[in-house]
Design a protein around this motif. Structure first.
Motif, PDB file in Angstrom:
ATOM      1  N   VAL A   2       0.867  -1.177   0.000  1.00  0.00           N
ATOM      2  CA  VAL A   2       0.000   0.000   0.000  1.00  0.00           C
ATOM      3  C   VAL A   2       0.906   1.230   0.000  1.00  0.00           C
ATOM      4  O   VAL A   2       1.767   1.371   0.881  1.00  0.00           O
ATOM      5  CB  VAL A   2      -0.931   0.012   1.226  1.00  0.00           C
ATOM      6  N   ASN A   3       0.738   2.106  -0.969  1.00  0.00           N
ATOM      7  CA  ASN A   3       1.623   3.257  -1.077  1.00  0.00           C
ATOM      8  C   ASN A   3       1.571   4.126   0.171  1.00  0.00           C
ATOM      9  O   ASN A   3       2.588   4.395   0.803  1.00  0.00           O
ATOM     10  CB  ASN A   3       1.261   4.082  -2.315  1.00  0.00           C
ATOM     11  N   ASN A   4       0.375   4.552   0.569  1.00  0.00           N
ATOM     12  CA  ASN A   4       0.182   5.367   1.764  1.00  0.00           C
ATOM     13  C   ASN A   4      -0.852   4.684   2.661  1.00  0.00           C
ATOM     14  O   ASN A   4      -2.059   4.837   2.447  1.00  0.00           O
ATOM     15  CB  ASN A   4      -0.320   6.768   1.401  1.00  0.00           C
ATOM     16  N   PRO A   5      -0.448   3.956   3.667  1.00  0.00           N
ATOM     17  CA  PRO A   5      -1.424   3.248   4.505  1.00  0.00           C
ATOM     18  C   PRO A   5      -2.379   4.175   5.254  1.00  0.00           C
ATOM     19  O   PRO A   5      -3.577   3.879   5.361  1.00  0.00           O
ATOM     20  CB  PRO A   5      -0.554   2.461   5.474  1.00  0.00           C
ATOM     21  N   GLY A   6      -1.873   5.276   5.805  1.00  0.00           N
ATOM     22  CA  GLY A   6      -2.729   6.189   6.547  1.00  0.00           C
ATOM     23  C   GLY A   6      -2.230   7.610   6.438  1.00  0.00           C
ATOM     24  O   GLY A   6      -1.036   7.878   6.627  1.00  0.00           O
ATOM     25  N   ARG A   7      -3.144   8.549   6.146  1.00  0.00           N
ATOM     26  CA  ARG A   7      -2.750   9.934   5.897  1.00  0.00           C
ATOM     27  C   ARG A   7      -3.629  10.902   6.691  1.00  0.00           C
ATOM     28  O   ARG A   7      -4.843  10.713   6.797  1.00  0.00           O
ATOM     29  CB  ARG A   7      -2.880  10.263   4.409  1.00  0.00           C
ATOM     30  N   VAL A   8      -3.014  11.947   7.224  1.00  0.00           N
ATOM     31  CA  VAL A   8      -3.762  13.049   7.836  1.00  0.00           C
ATOM     32  C   VAL A   8      -3.527  14.361   7.094  1.00  0.00           C
ATOM     33  O   VAL A   8      -4.277  15.318   7.264  1.00  0.00           O
ATOM     34  CB  VAL A   8      -3.412  13.226   9.324  1.00  0.00           C
ATOM     35  N   ASP A   9      -2.479  14.401   6.285  1.00  0.00           N
ATOM     36  CA  ASP A   9      -2.201  15.556   5.427  1.00  0.00           C
ATOM     37  C   ASP A   9      -2.580  15.148   4.014  1.00  0.00           C
ATOM     38  O   ASP A   9      -1.784  14.578   3.271  1.00  0.00           O
ATOM     39  CB  ASP A   9      -0.719  15.925   5.516  1.00  0.00           C
ATOM     40  N   PHE A  10      -3.819  15.438   3.640  1.00  0.00           N
ATOM     41  CA  PHE A  10      -4.357  14.874   2.402  1.00  0.00           C
ATOM     42  C   PHE A  10      -4.894  15.992   1.515  1.00  0.00           C
ATOM     43  O   PHE A  10      -4.291  16.384   0.550  1.00  0.00           O
ATOM     44  CB  PHE A  10      -5.452  13.858   2.743  1.00  0.00           C
TER      45      PHE A  10
END
Length: 343
Positions: free
Chosen positions: A278-286
């Motif tokens: 998964v490239n980005n598993p979890g993001r808050v800056d989206f």
């Protein structure tokens, strides 16, 4: 390389007087498909908004739909009904872009492993209206959708909107919709999405439809996503605005561009998930304002980025009890138990 990302810091619990703690039937460590829950768990189990958990059409007549006319008649009736789906039912496009309304107090459940809805989708909720900012008396509620393959919709496969509440979407197979697989928005609340397989689909799970919709969404959009198989579904697994708490646990992510995105001050608890390629598993800056995310006990394998964490989030245990599988078990347990033909 196998990377373990965790955050074991205890988080403060926020007590909400209007919401009672609900003990739920959960899938225990080492669970097999034979132990699939028979009652709603997660946020769909919580007593709130005048509803004691999610029971669907329990207590109503049990009917079987074998064609389009029967199905559309049954799901629109005002009384509680258990609607069994047999075989393949084609949902027409007509003047609704293929979206068909489901009335309150319904269980829609497929018979066997080959029950399918094709060509259209299901809408749960009143028509969209920006002027309505509190739950109306006629908000659609108490709906269960299980053991169905939904594919080929010209819009969403399932759309939940306008303060709909107490919805349980469990053990389904979602693919090839033109827009969302399961979109939840406009003040909807107390929803559980569990043990589903998502594949051959782009924009999978939207939670909160617009950066400007805080008037409807802040303080709502409480959703549990657990034991889902994101099998190459590209993005929005889920993509969250405003909601808190959003509980994402024990899901298996395989070959996705991103897993979970939290924006517009949404609060996500991400725990016990397994991310592979998964490239980005979890993001808050989206996009839009930053979100909040707590990450604990997740496993990342062949992922390009770490899980982004920020702030604290209201603990899901404030609302309901649950048990976790170990993240290392998820790649075995979830594909074996998710989707249709397993309840």
């Amino acid at each position: 390389m196998r990377t373990l990302v965790g955050n074991t810091r205890a988080l403060p619990k926020v007590v909400t007087a209007a919401v009672m703690l609900a003990t739920t039937l959960v899938v225990l460590p080492g669970a097999t498909p034979a132990l699939a829950a028979t009652t709603a768990d997660g946020f769909a189990s919580v007593t709130a908004l005048g509803q004691q958990g999610t029971t669907g059409g329990a207590g109503g007549a049990v009917v079987t739909a074998t064609n389009t006319a029967q199905f559309l008649d049954y799901i629109a009736r005002p009384e509680p009904l258990v609607v069994q789906v047999k075989g393949t039912i084609t949902l027409p496009t007509g003047t609704t872009d293929g979206m068909h309304k489901v009335a309150s107090d319904k269980t829609i459940i497929g018979l066997g492993a080959d029950a399918r809805l094709v060509g259209g989708g299901l809408t749960i909720g009143q028509p969209a209206d920006d002027r309505v900012t509190t739950p109306p008396a006629n908000a659609v509620h108490n709906i269960i959708i299980r053991n169905l393959a939904l594919t080929g919709a010209t819009d969403d496969l399932i759309n939940v909107q306008m303060f709909s509440h107490h919805i349980w979407i469990d053990h389904n197979d979602f693919s090839n919709g033109d827009d969302g697989a399961v979109d939840i928005k406009r003040g909807s609340d107390f929803v559980t999405v569990s043990w589903n397989r998502f594949h051959d689909h782009d924009k999978t799970l939207l939670l909160g439809h617009d950066d400007d919709n805080g008037a409807q969404d802040i303080g709502r959009l409480r959703v549990t996503y657990h034991h889902n198989y994101f099998d190459g579904s590209d993005q929005r697994n889920p993509r969250v605005r405003f909601g808190e708490s959003v509980h994402v646990y024990n899901n298996y992510y395989r070959d996705n561009s991103y897993g979970v995105a939290s924006a517009m001050n949404a609060g996500v608890v991400l725990e016990g998930n397994y991310f592979f390629s998964v490239n980005n598993p979890g993001r808050v800056d989206f996009s839009g304002d930053l979100g909040r995310m707590v990450s604990r006990d997740n496993i990342l394998v062949e992922c390009n980025h770490q899980v982004e964490v920020r702030g604290s989030v209201v603990e899901p245990r404030t609302y309901y009890a649950y048990s976790l599988n170990r993240a290392a078990e998820v790649p075995t347990i979830v594909p074996a138990g998710a989707g249709t033909g397993r309840i």
